[in-house]
Design a protein around this motif. Structure first.
Motif, PDB file in Angstrom:
ATOM      1  N   LYS A  64       0.930  -1.258   0.085  1.00 29.91           N
ATOM      2  CA  LYS A  64       0.101  -0.115   0.019  1.00 29.91           C
ATOM      3  C   LYS A  64       1.052   1.313  -0.124  1.00 29.91           C
TER       4      LYS A  64
ATOM      5  N   ASN B 175       2.679   1.665  -3.605  1.00 28.91           N
ATOM      6  CA  ASN B 175       1.770   1.771  -4.419  1.00 28.91           C
ATOM      7  C   ASN B 175       1.452   3.396  -4.426  1.00 28.91           C
TER       8      ASN B 175
ATOM      9  N   ARG C  15       4.416   5.332  -5.650  1.00 29.87           N
ATOM     10  CA  ARG C  15       4.645   5.220  -7.228  1.00 29.87           C
ATOM     11  C   ARG C  15       3.439   6.422  -7.571  1.00 29.87           C
ATOM     12  N   SER C  16       2.325   6.404  -7.137  1.00 35.75           N
ATOM     13  CA  SER C  16       1.257   7.261  -7.536  1.00 35.75           C
ATOM     14  C   SER C  16       1.873   8.639  -7.637  1.00 35.75           C
TER      15      SER C  16
END
Length: 186
Positions: free
Chosen positions: A61, A64, A67-68
């Protein structure tokens, strides 16, 4: 928003509750929420156990989200650098940033920062256009023989390049508080 804070609030815990249930210090919970850094070792295990998930799932989590965020920052960089197209394409400082911004408005960060960059470029272009229109009728009569239009255009281009560089530095530092003009056109 912090991953830990989001999960904690979904579970209905306060920071103190989570600290008590996991055996972690309140300061550790606060630090993790403020920095949004991936917890490691015992901290990761204790949090994952309390949230009834595998440590690798909790870690995923965080990754991610990172990365976002990196993708959003890359898009903002692209919007800013696309402004440089004005050097070779008339109104390129409006066309390309607007296209990139409109295609990526689903992210709140990209929407807000992209909107400020585009807004500044619209105002810059309007001001420069008005000045270039008025110069032949006003100042050139006072100072004949001096290419004021060319001088103004070069100074304006230099100013815009400086703004682009300054904005790029702010983006690199992840300081998105720039180009906050008192009014907006978009």
């Amino acid at each position: 928003m912090s991953i830990l804070k989001t999960i904690r609030e979904q579970e209905g815990y306060t920071q103190s509750d989570l600290a008590t249930k996991t055996g972690l210090s309140l300061r550790t919970i606060q630090r993790l929420e403020n920095t949004n850094k991936v917890p490691k070792g015992y901290t990761l295990t204790a949090l994952a156990e309390e949230f009834k998930m595998e440590p690798s799932a909790l870690q995923a989590k965080y990754l991610n989200t990172k990365r976002s965020r990196d993708s959003e920052i890359s898009t903002i960089r692209m919007i800013n650098l696309s402004v440089l197209s004005f050097l070779g394409i008339p109104f390129g400082n409006l066309i390309f940033p607007i296209i990139i911004w409109r295609d990526n408005r689903d992210s709140q960060l990209v929407d807000e920062v992209g909107r400020r960059i585009v807004n500044f470029q619209i105002l810059f272009t309007l001001c420069l256009s008005v000045l270039l229109i008025l110069i032949p009728f006003t100042v050139s009569r006072l100072l004949p023989g001096i290419p004021l239009i060319l001088i103004l255009a070069l100074l304006a281009y230099l100013f815009n390049i400086i703004v682009i560089i300054r904005t790029a530095i702010k983006i690199q530092q992840q300081d998105f508080d720039f180009l906050n003009l008192p009014f907006r056109l978009i």
